[in-house]
Design a protein around this motif. Structure first.
Motif, short mmCIF file in Angstrom:
data_model
loop_
_atom_site.label_atom_id
_atom_site.label_comp_id
_atom_site.label_asym_id
_atom_site.label_seq_id
_atom_site.Cartn_x
_atom_site.Cartn_y
_atom_site.Cartn_z
N LEU A 19 0.92 -1.11 0.05
CA LEU A 19 -0.09 -0.01 -0.31
C LEU A 19 0.82 1.29 -0.04
O LEU A 19 0.48 2.16 -0.91
N LYS A 20 2.05 1.38 0.89
CA LYS A 20 2.68 2.32 0.80
C LYS A 20 3.64 2.69 -0.71
O LYS A 20 3.60 3.68 -1.13
N ALA A 21 3.85 1.46 -1.23
CA ALA A 21 4.59 1.73 -2.54
C ALA A 21 3.44 2.29 -3.44
O ALA A 21 4.05 3.17 -4.34
N ALA A 22 2.52 1.99 -3.45
CA ALA A 22 1.04 2.39 -4.50
C ALA A 22 0.88 3.90 -3.98
O ALA A 22 0.84 4.69 -4.82
N GLY A 23 0.82 4.07 -2.77
CA GLY A 23 0.77 5.55 -2.24
C GLY A 23 2.12 6.40 -2.78
O GLY A 23 1.78 7.43 -3.19
N ASN A 24 3.23 5.78 -2.75
CA ASN A 24 4.33 6.73 -3.31
C ASN A 24 4.27 6.88 -4.79
O ASN A 24 4.62 7.88 -5.14
N ARG A 33 -4.85 12.85 -3.26
CA ARG A 33 -6.15 12.39 -2.40
C ARG A 33 -5.92 10.84 -2.35
O ARG A 33 -6.00 10.15 -1.28
N ASP A 34 -5.26 10.29 -3.39
CA ASP A 34 -5.38 8.77 -3.62
C ASP A 34 -4.11 8.30 -2.83
O ASP A 34 -4.17 7.19 -2.03
N ALA A 35 -2.96 9.08 -2.97
CA ALA A 35 -1.83 8.69 -1.96
C ALA A 35 -2.43 8.81 -0.50
O ALA A 35 -1.77 7.80 0.27
N PHE A 36 -2.96 9.62 0.11
CA PHE A 36 -3.38 9.71 1.38
C PHE A 36 -4.21 8.87 1.79
O PHE A 36 -4.00 7.83 2.70
N ALA A 37 -5.12 8.36 0.67
CA ALA A 37 -6.01 7.18 1.29
C ALA A 37 -5.15 5.78 1.28
O ALA A 37 -5.52 4.92 2.11
N LEU A 38 -4.26 5.72 0.36
CA LEU A 38 -3.22 4.53 0.53
C LEU A 38 -2.44 4.30 1.74
O LEU A 38 -2.26 3.36 2.51
N TYR A 39 -2.02 5.44 2.25
CA TYR A 39 -0.96 5.45 3.38
C TYR A 39 -2.14 5.54 4.44
O TYR A 39 -1.54 4.72 5.39
N SER A 40 -3.12 5.82 4.44
CA SER A 40 -4.02 5.69 5.64
C SER A 40 -4.57 4.20 5.84
O SER A 40 -4.50 3.59 6.84
N LYS A 41 -4.51 3.58 4.78
CA LYS A 41 -4.79 1.87 4.78
C LYS A 41 -3.59 1.26 5.25
O LYS A 41 -3.81 0.25 5.98
N ALA A 42 -2.45 1.66 4.81
CA ALA A 42 -1.00 1.04 5.33
C ALA A 42 -1.02 1.42 6.88
O ALA A 42 -0.85 0.52 7.74
N ILE A 43 -1.47 2.72 7.46
CA ILE A 43 -1.53 2.88 8.91
C ILE A 43 -2.41 1.81 9.51
O ILE A 43 -1.98 1.44 10.54
N ASN A 44 -3.61 1.65 9.05
CA ASN A 44 -4.53 0.79 9.61
C ASN A 44 -4.04 -0.60 9.82
O ASN A 44 -4.43 -1.15 10.58
N LEU A 45 -3.42 -1.11 8.78
CA LEU A 45 -2.87 -2.41 8.85
C LEU A 45 -1.62 -2.56 10.06
O LEU A 45 -1.38 -3.50 10.54
N THR A 51 6.88 5.29 9.33
CA THR A 51 7.05 5.89 7.98
C THR A 51 5.76 6.14 7.19
O THR A 51 5.60 7.07 6.34
N TYR A 52 4.61 5.48 7.51
CA TYR A 52 3.32 5.42 6.79
C TYR A 52 2.64 6.71 7.20
O TYR A 52 2.10 7.58 6.31
N ARG A 53 3.03 7.12 8.49
CA ARG A 53 2.42 8.55 8.91
C ARG A 53 3.20 9.57 8.40
O ARG A 53 2.60 10.51 7.90
N LEU A 54 4.39 9.42 8.10
CA LEU A 54 5.36 10.49 7.74
C LEU A 54 4.88 10.79 6.27
O LEU A 54 4.82 11.82 5.86
N ASN A 55 4.84 9.48 5.49
CA ASN A 55 4.47 9.55 4.03
C ASN A 55 2.96 10.49 3.90
O ASN A 55 2.75 11.28 3.05
N ARG A 56 2.06 10.04 4.78
CA ARG A 56 0.85 10.80 4.75
C ARG A 56 0.80 12.26 5.14
O ARG A 56 0.04 12.78 4.77
N ALA A 57 1.78 12.43 6.03
CA ALA A 57 2.00 13.74 6.50
C ALA A 57 2.54 14.76 5.09
O ALA A 57 2.07 15.77 5.02
N ALA A 58 3.28 14.11 4.35
CA ALA A 58 3.80 14.85 3.32
C ALA A 58 2.40 15.03 2.23
O ALA A 58 2.64 16.13 1.64
N THR A 59 1.63 14.04 2.29
CA THR A 59 0.57 14.42 0.98
C THR A 59 -0.20 15.55 1.74
O THR A 59 -0.89 16.38 0.94
N SER A 60 -0.68 15.59 3.04
CA SER A 60 -1.20 16.74 3.86
C SER A 60 -0.57 18.07 3.44
O SER A 60 -1.17 18.96 3.20
N PHE A 61 0.94 17.99 3.72
CA PHE A 61 1.47 19.31 3.46
C PHE A 61 1.29 19.80 2.13
O PHE A 61 0.98 20.78 1.69
#
Length: 130
Positions: A19-24, A33-45, A51-61
């Motif tokens: 999921l992280k790779a797909a988000g990247n 928006r899609d990257a955020f959703a994929l990182y969120s799924k990785a975080i849930n798993l 790293t997943y939170r950090l990547n999601r933070a990048a999309t939010s930024f």
């Protein structure tokens, strides 16, 4: 019987990494928006992987959602206080919100956790802004 807890954990992590790779990939295509959703799924798993939170933070930024960026950076730092990128991203988001003192404090915490050299450039920038 089914898979052992260790096998289940490994499978969960493998799925989260996919999921992280797909988000990247989405992030590189600027489909935030899609990257955020994929990182969120990785975080849930695998909520224990910062790293997943950090990547999601990048999309939010990138979408100027600085509150979410700050929250994810703070969560990532709770998991790994020596995560240099999290300190940098947190400070950047705080600067974007005009919270220069908080940004400087975040960088001070980063220097304390990671050592001064890795954040020297950011500290100089924040000092000039303050």
């Amino acid at each position: 019987g089914g898979a052992s807890p260790r096998q289940q954990s490994a499978a969960r992590l493998q799925q989260a990494e996919q999921l992280k790779a797909a988000g990247n990939s989405k992030f590189e295509q600027r489909i935030y928006r899609d990257a955020f959703a994929l990182y969120s799924k990785a975080i849930n798993l695998a909520p224990e992987v910062p790293t997943y939170r950090l990547n999601r933070a990048a999309t939010s930024f990138m979408t100027a959602d600085y509150d979410s960026c700050i929250d994810d950076c703070a969560d990532a730092l709770r998991l790994d206080p020596a995560l240099v990128k999290a300190h940098k991203r947190l400070a950047k988001a705080l600067i974007e919100r005009g919270e220069l003192e908080k940004a400087a404090a975040a960088l001070d915490a980063g220097v304390a956790a990671c050592g001064g050299e890795v954040l020297a450039e950011e500290v100089r920038t924040a000092t000039q802004l303050c």
